[in-house]
Design an enzyme around this catalytic site. Structure first.
Site, PDB file in Angstrom:
ATOM      1  N   ASN A 201       0.850  -1.146   0.100  1.00 50.17           N
ATOM      2  CA  ASN A 201      -0.116   0.111   0.235  1.00 50.17           C
ATOM      3  C   ASN A 201       0.994   1.169   0.090  1.00 50.17           C
ATOM      4  OD1 ASN A 201       0.491   0.819   2.939  1.00 50.17           O
ATOM      5  ND2 ASN A 201      -0.245  -1.118   3.078  1.00 50.17           N
ATOM      6  N   ASP A 270      -3.638  -6.837   5.076  1.00 49.01           N
ATOM      7  CA  ASP A 270      -4.706  -7.629   5.962  1.00 49.01           C
ATOM      8  C   ASP A 270      -4.735  -9.008   5.501  1.00 49.01           C
ATOM      9  OD1 ASP A 270      -5.848  -5.903   7.653  1.00 49.01           O
ATOM     10  OD2 ASP A 270      -7.034  -5.020   6.030  1.00 49.01           O
ATOM     11  N   LYS A 280       9.322 -16.218 -11.158  1.00 46.76           N
ATOM     12  CA  LYS A 280       8.302 -15.141 -11.774  1.00 46.76           C
ATOM     13  C   LYS A 280       7.329 -15.708 -12.453  1.00 46.76           C
ATOM     14  CE  LYS A 280       8.639 -11.187 -14.906  1.00 46.76           C
ATOM     15  NZ  LYS A 280       9.031 -10.464 -16.086  1.00 46.76           N
ATOM     16  N   ASP A 297      -3.448 -10.237  12.846  1.00 51.88           N
ATOM     17  CA  ASP A 297      -3.678  -9.083  13.229  1.00 51.88           C
ATOM     18  C   ASP A 297      -3.039  -8.719  14.436  1.00 51.88           C
ATOM     19  OD1 ASP A 297      -4.939  -6.424  14.437  1.00 51.88           O
ATOM     20  OD2 ASP A 297      -6.733  -6.756  13.180  1.00 51.88           O
ATOM     21  N   ILE A 298      -1.946  -7.812  14.270  1.00 49.47           N
ATOM     22  CA  ILE A 298      -0.873  -7.678  15.222  1.00 49.47           C
ATOM     23  C   ILE A 298      -1.413  -6.841  16.353  1.00 49.47           C
ATOM     24  CG2 ILE A 298       1.419  -6.501  15.728  1.00 49.47           C
ATOM     25  CD1 ILE A 298       1.789  -6.697  12.418  1.00 49.47           C
ATOM     26  N   LYS A 328     -13.722  -0.334  15.425  1.00 53.06           N
ATOM     27  CA  LYS A 328     -12.410  -1.165  15.680  1.00 53.06           C
ATOM     28  C   LYS A 328     -11.818  -0.734  17.184  1.00 53.06           C
ATOM     29  CE  LYS A 328     -10.795  -0.839  10.977  1.00 53.06           C
ATOM     30  NZ  LYS A 328      -9.931  -0.199   9.937  1.00 53.06           N
ATOM     31  N   LYS A 332     -11.408  -4.502  18.769  1.00 51.27           N
ATOM     32  CA  LYS A 332      -9.899  -4.861  19.183  1.00 51.27           C
ATOM     33  C   LYS A 332      -9.648  -4.599  20.688  1.00 51.27           C
ATOM     34  CE  LYS A 332      -8.426  -4.295  14.297  1.00 51.27           C
ATOM     35  NZ  LYS A 332      -7.319  -4.356  13.690  1.00 51.27           N
TER      36      LYS A 332
HETATM   37  O1  PMT Z   1       2.699   5.961   6.685  1.00 46.55           O
HETATM   38  P1  PMT Z   1       2.134   7.446   6.185  1.00 46.55           P
HETATM   39  O2  PMT Z   1       2.279   7.573   4.561  1.00 46.55           O
HETATM   40  O3  PMT Z   1       2.530   8.469   6.958  1.00 46.55           O
HETATM   41  O4  PMT Z   1       0.549   7.285   6.404  1.00 46.55           O
HETATM   42  C1  PMT Z   1      -0.063   7.242   7.439  1.00 46.55           C
HETATM   43  C2  PMT Z   1      -1.013   5.971   7.664  1.00 46.55           C
HETATM   44  C3  PMT Z   1      -2.518   6.631   6.733  1.00 46.55           C
HETATM   45  C4  PMT Z   1      -0.684   4.660   7.210  1.00 46.55           C
HETATM   46  C5  PMT Z   1      -1.501   6.061   9.300  1.00 46.55           C
HETATM   47  O5  PMT Z   1      -2.007   7.086   9.723  1.00 46.55           O
HETATM   48  C6  PMT Z   1      -2.573   4.914   9.309  1.00 46.55           C
HETATM   49  O6  PMT Z   1      -3.757   5.265   9.378  1.00 46.55           O
HETATM   50  N1  PMT Z   1      -1.999   3.717   9.876  1.00 46.55           N
HETATM   51  C7  PMT Z   1      -3.338   2.583   9.985  1.00 46.55           C
HETATM   52  C8  PMT Z   1      -3.483   1.983   8.612  1.00 46.55           C
HETATM   53  C9  PMT Z   1      -4.377   0.793   8.732  1.00 46.55           C
HETATM   54  O7  PMT Z   1      -3.918  -0.103   8.247  1.00 46.55           O
HETATM   55  O8  PMT Z   1      -5.513   1.007   9.097  1.00 46.55           O
HETATM   56  P2  PMT Z   1      -6.470  -0.349   9.226  1.00 46.55           P
HETATM   57  O9  PMT Z   1      -7.933   0.423   9.707  1.00 46.55           O
HETATM   58  O10 PMT Z   1      -6.525  -1.254   8.220  1.00 46.55           O
HETATM   59  O11 PMT Z   1      -6.015  -1.206  10.619  1.00 46.55           O
HETATM   60  C10 PMT Z   1      -6.575  -0.846  12.009  1.00 46.55           C
HETATM   61  C11 PMT Z   1      -5.608  -0.804  12.941  1.00 46.55           C
HETATM   62  O12 PMT Z   1      -4.860  -2.310  13.059  1.00 46.55           O
HETATM   63  C12 PMT Z   1      -4.107  -0.381  12.509  1.00 46.55           C
HETATM   64  O13 PMT Z   1      -3.673   0.561  14.115  1.00 46.55           O
HETATM   65  C13 PMT Z   1      -3.131  -0.961  11.966  1.00 46.55           C
HETATM   66  O14 PMT Z   1      -1.875  -0.805  12.115  1.00 46.55           O
HETATM   67  C14 PMT Z   1      -3.642  -2.256  12.843  1.00 46.55           C
HETATM   68  N2  PMT Z   1      -3.383  -3.783  12.054  1.00 46.55           N
HETATM   69  C15 PMT Z   1      -4.087  -3.972  11.006  1.00 46.55           C
HETATM   70  C16 PMT Z   1      -3.940  -5.054  10.206  1.00 46.55           C
HETATM   71  C17 PMT Z   1      -3.081  -6.131  10.719  1.00 46.55           C
HETATM   72  N3  PMT Z   1      -2.835  -7.329  10.258  1.00 46.55           N
HETATM   73  N4  PMT Z   1      -2.351  -5.858  12.007  1.00 46.55           N
HETATM   74  C18 PMT Z   1      -2.275  -4.728  12.570  1.00 46.55           C
HETATM   75  O15 PMT Z   1      -1.928  -4.289  13.628  1.00 46.55           O
END
Ligand code: PMT
Length: 395
Positions: A201, A270, A280, A297-298, A328, A332
């Protein structure tokens, strides 16, 4: 920020600037108008790589970064040398030059290194100003005892730049998170599909790295677990570089022991490919199906762990921001969530950002601003909530 006032010891400020730069600090020099009598701005500009600021009323400079922005930008202000006149004005809250105005408007810690004739230092007025400044939270280093430029001997010499540097470093050790361990995830993850391709991403890591910097400035020990980004690690943070979500999960769990606050700013994929092709994949078919399986999901795992730290999540959303973020937070079992509206050139890979921060009893909007400043505001909120929670638990 390095402030320089009009004393003979101003020549030593160039060495201090050099030492600060060597330590990795971004140094903005601000001189009082008469400091120019003692040291040239060009020297300081050459050392710091930034134009020196000295005018309170400078339309061009104000348009770029105004005096209030400078006051906010500074993580710490070191004034060396600080004259008797400057100390007197600072003690009474005067703001008739740029440096005084910044000192009055800042929330950053201020350290001054007085330098003056020993009789001026011993004068009751200067001594009273010293007491007033200390009561206002200004830290003083020195003056040292020794021979002075005027030939007198006694306390009044500016202490040496290396000692000022060490005192400046200590400012951060006294922060509200000193003695606390903060772990932060940052950046994207990459999930391989074949030998050369991956799913990922647009996260640049800027938000997470700004948070690591803010946590360090608050005095915390910082563990930064980062996906692939092209940023330098903030000074003083322990960086672990990972590539995939699985690796990030492993690094987080390995180092979780003793963590007080966990902040998940990473954009973790995810899903990952169920099978990664060793070679390849060839372009033989019109369509290609890649089976995806869920990544761990960490954040959820950390929040459910036995040694659960104070948990702060992010929620990157393109719509229904508040609703999804609240879901969330609850789902969580987090202490706090920073809802980040993304898409349309927002959030990902931008210099500025805005956050809606939500916790179980309330919420607050942190307005659009550089990620560096935004991170400091978010860290202050986190500190307050963390301390409130731990105080309640222990009482
Ligand atoms: O890195 P930049 O370019 O500065 O951009 C910042 C950002 C937009 C990436 C940042 O501000 C942000 O929003 N980060 C979270 C992005 C995200 O993955 O959000 P989510 O809604 O998909 O996940 C929810 C939360 O669970 C997040 O805290 C994520 O880190 C965590 N997560 C999600 C999936 C996973 N498998 N493990 C996780 O820990």
């Amino acid at each position: 920020m390095l402030g320089i006032t009009a004393g003979v010891a101003a020549y030593k400020a160039a060495e201090l600037a050099r030492l600060l730069v060597k330590q990795g600090a971004l140094v903005q020099v601000v001189m009082t108008p008469s400091a120019h009598e003692f040291i040239g701005a060009m020297t300081l500009q050459a050392i710091t790589g930034r134009p020196v600021r000295d005018q309170l009323f400078d339309a061009d400079a104000e348009a770029a970064m105004g005096h209030i922005e400078l006051a906010r930008w500074a993580d710490a202000i070191v004034i060396a040398p600080a004259t008797a006149d400057f100390m007197a004005k600072l003690a009474m809250g005067a703001a008739d030059n740029l440096l005084l105005t910044i000192c009055l408007a800042t929330q950053a810690p201020v350290l001054i290194a007085p330098a003056m004739n020993e009789k001026m230092w011993a004068h009751p007025a200067t001594q009273e100003n010293q007491t007033k400044l200390t009561a206002q939270g200004v830290k003083l280093i020195g003056p040292a005892v020794g021979e002075q430029a005027c030939g007198d001997v006694g306390p009044g010499r500016m202490v040496e730049p290396a000692e000022i540097l060490a005192a400046a470093a200590e400012l951060f050790e006294l922060g509200p998170l000193s003695g606390k361990r903060v772990m932060i995830t940052a950046g994207p993850t990459r999930e391989p599909i074949d030998a050369v391709r991956y799913l990922s991403n647009r996260s640049s890591g800027k938000m997470g790295y700004a948070l690591a910097n803010a946590a360090r400035l608050a005095g915390a020990e910082v563990l930064l677990i980062s996906g692939p980004v092209s940023l330098d690690a903030p000074k003083g943070c322990a960086l672990t570089e990972v590539t995939s979500a699985d690796e990030m999960y492993g690094a987080v769990m390995n180092q979780l022991d003793g963590v007080d606050i966990f902040i998940a700013a990473a954009a973790v994929a995810d899903y990952r490919a169920e099978y990664v092709a060793e070679k390849k994949i060839k372009k033989t078919e019109d369509t290609l199906t890649v089976n995806l399986v869920k990544n761990p999901d960490i954040l959820r795992e950390v929040a459910a762990s036995a040694q659960r730290p104070f948990c702060v999540g992010f929620a990157a959303e393109t719509n229904d921001l508040e609703q999804y973020a609240t879901d969330k937070l609850n789902d969580k079992q987090l202490d706090m969530i920073a809802a980040n509206w993304v898409g349309d050139q927002q959030g990902f890979d931008t210099e500025d950002n805005a956050l809606l921060v939500i916790w179980s009893e309330g919420q607050t909007q942190l307005p659009q601003q550089p990620k560096r400043e935004l991170a400091k505001q978010l860290m202050t909120l986190i500190e307050e909530h963390y301390h409130a929670k731990t105080t309640t638990q222990s009482s």
